[in-house]
Scaffold this motif. Structure first.
Motif, PDB file in Angstrom:
ATOM      1  N   VAL A   1       0.890  -1.161   0.000  1.00 44.12           N
ATOM      2  CA  VAL A   1       0.000   0.000   0.000  1.00 44.12           C
ATOM      3  C   VAL A   1       0.931   1.214   0.000  1.00 44.12           C
ATOM      4  O   VAL A   1       1.772   1.353   0.890  1.00 44.12           O
ATOM      5  CB  VAL A   1      -0.920   0.024   1.245  1.00 44.12           C
ATOM      6  CG1 VAL A   1      -1.742   1.300   1.279  1.00 44.12           C
ATOM      7  CG2 VAL A   1      -1.816  -1.196   1.275  1.00 44.12           C
ATOM      8  N   PRO A   2       0.829   2.081  -1.018  1.00 46.33           N
ATOM      9  CA  PRO A   2       1.748   3.230  -1.094  1.00 46.33           C
ATOM     10  C   PRO A   2       1.747   4.060   0.184  1.00 46.33           C
ATOM     11  O   PRO A   2       0.709   4.237   0.829  1.00 46.33           O
ATOM     12  CB  PRO A   2       1.192   4.041  -2.274  1.00 46.33           C
ATOM     13  CG  PRO A   2       0.467   3.039  -3.109  1.00 46.33           C
ATOM     14  CD  PRO A   2      -0.113   2.050  -2.132  1.00 46.33           C
TER      15      PRO A   2
ATOM     16  N   GLY B   1       4.790   2.020   7.126  1.00 46.44           N
ATOM     17  CA  GLY B   1       4.841   1.032   8.200  1.00 46.44           C
ATOM     18  C   GLY B   1       4.085  -0.244   7.858  1.00 46.44           C
ATOM     19  O   GLY B   1       4.062  -1.178   8.644  1.00 46.44           O
ATOM     20  N   GLY B   2       3.473  -0.287   6.678  1.00 42.01           N
ATOM     21  CA  GLY B   2       2.723  -1.468   6.250  1.00 42.01           C
ATOM     22  C   GLY B   2       3.636  -2.498   5.607  1.00 42.01           C
ATOM     23  O   GLY B   2       4.862  -2.348   5.574  1.00 42.01           O
ATOM     24  N   PRO B   3       3.059  -3.564   5.055  1.00 42.20           N
ATOM     25  CA  PRO B   3       3.863  -4.639   4.469  1.00 42.20           C
ATOM     26  C   PRO B   3       4.637  -4.182   3.222  1.00 42.20           C
ATOM     27  O   PRO B   3       4.150  -3.371   2.441  1.00 42.20           O
ATOM     28  CB  PRO B   3       2.840  -5.709   4.113  1.00 42.20           C
ATOM     29  CG  PRO B   3       1.523  -5.028   4.087  1.00 42.20           C
ATOM     30  CD  PRO B   3       1.627  -3.824   4.973  1.00 42.20           C
ATOM     31  N   THR B   4       5.862  -4.706   3.106  1.00 41.94           N
ATOM     32  CA  THR B   4       6.708  -4.417   1.955  1.00 41.94           C
ATOM     33  C   THR B   4       7.219  -5.724   1.370  1.00 41.94           C
ATOM     34  O   THR B   4       7.199  -6.753   2.047  1.00 41.94           O
ATOM     35  CB  THR B   4       7.923  -3.543   2.353  1.00 41.94           C
ATOM     36  OG1 THR B   4       8.680  -4.242   3.334  1.00 41.94           O
ATOM     37  CG2 THR B   4       7.505  -2.182   2.875  1.00 41.94           C
TER      38      THR B   4
ATOM     39  N   ASN C   1      -2.890  -4.222  -4.040  1.00 43.18           N
ATOM     40  CA  ASN C   1      -2.103  -4.151  -2.810  1.00 43.18           C
ATOM     41  C   ASN C   1      -1.635  -5.520  -2.330  1.00 43.18           C
ATOM     42  O   ASN C   1      -1.387  -5.729  -1.156  1.00 43.18           O
ATOM     43  CB  ASN C   1      -2.877  -3.412  -1.715  1.00 43.18           C
ATOM     44  CG  ASN C   1      -4.263  -3.991  -1.515  1.00 43.18           C
ATOM     45  OD1 ASN C   1      -4.506  -5.149  -1.831  1.00 43.18           O
ATOM     46  ND2 ASN C   1      -5.158  -3.186  -0.988  1.00 43.18           N
ATOM     47  N   SER C   2      -1.488  -6.469  -3.279  1.00 42.81           N
ATOM     48  CA  SER C   2      -0.902  -7.770  -2.952  1.00 42.81           C
ATOM     49  C   SER C   2      -0.092  -8.239  -4.158  1.00 42.81           C
ATOM     50  O   SER C   2      -0.328  -7.799  -5.293  1.00 42.81           O
ATOM     51  CB  SER C   2      -1.991  -8.804  -2.629  1.00 42.81           C
ATOM     52  OG  SER C   2      -2.686  -9.172  -3.812  1.00 42.81           O
ATOM     53  N   VAL C   3       0.851  -9.138  -3.909  1.00 44.78           N
ATOM     54  CA  VAL C   3       1.665  -9.686  -4.998  1.00 44.78           C
ATOM     55  C   VAL C   3       0.765 -10.415  -5.997  1.00 44.78           C
ATOM     56  O   VAL C   3       0.935 -10.278  -7.212  1.00 44.78           O
ATOM     57  CB  VAL C   3       2.765 -10.620  -4.440  1.00 44.78           C
ATOM     58  CG1 VAL C   3       3.461 -11.373  -5.553  1.00 44.78           C
ATOM     59  CG2 VAL C   3       3.769  -9.819  -3.619  1.00 44.78           C
TER      60      VAL C   3
END
Length: 96
Positions: A24-25, A32-35, A60-62
């Protein structure tokens, strides 16, 4: 230790050449979100293809990124390249 694997193209990422992508940009609440760690070329293609709003809302997911038609075509192409492949053409954002 082996090189990490790019979750988009499934190729190894040579040491120190990865690029961190916020699913999520940051500008849309993803700080602080998933990378995920991606190849630089894969990361650039995501941002050349999708807006920040589209990334936050729909991609917002692979799995969602891999399902996008243009990204799927790019991933099929780049998957045939060696892990350290970089585009020799200076990039610019494509018109949508």
């Amino acid at each position: 230790m082996s090189d990490p694997i790019c979750p988009l193209c499934d190729r190894p990422i040579p040491d120190g050449t990865g690029s961190l992508h916020h699913l999520v940009p940051k500008l849309k609440g993803g700080k602080g979100g998933p990378t995920v760690l991606l190849h630089q070329i894969c990361h650039k293609e995501i941002h050349a293809t999708l807006t920040e709003a589209e990334l936050a809302r729909d991609y917002n997911s692979v799995e969602a990124l891999r399902a996008h038609p243009r990204l799927a075509k790019f991933l099929a192409w780049v998957g045939k390249r060696p892990p350290g492949f970089r585009s020799k053409v200076p990039g610019r954002r494509r018109l949508r």
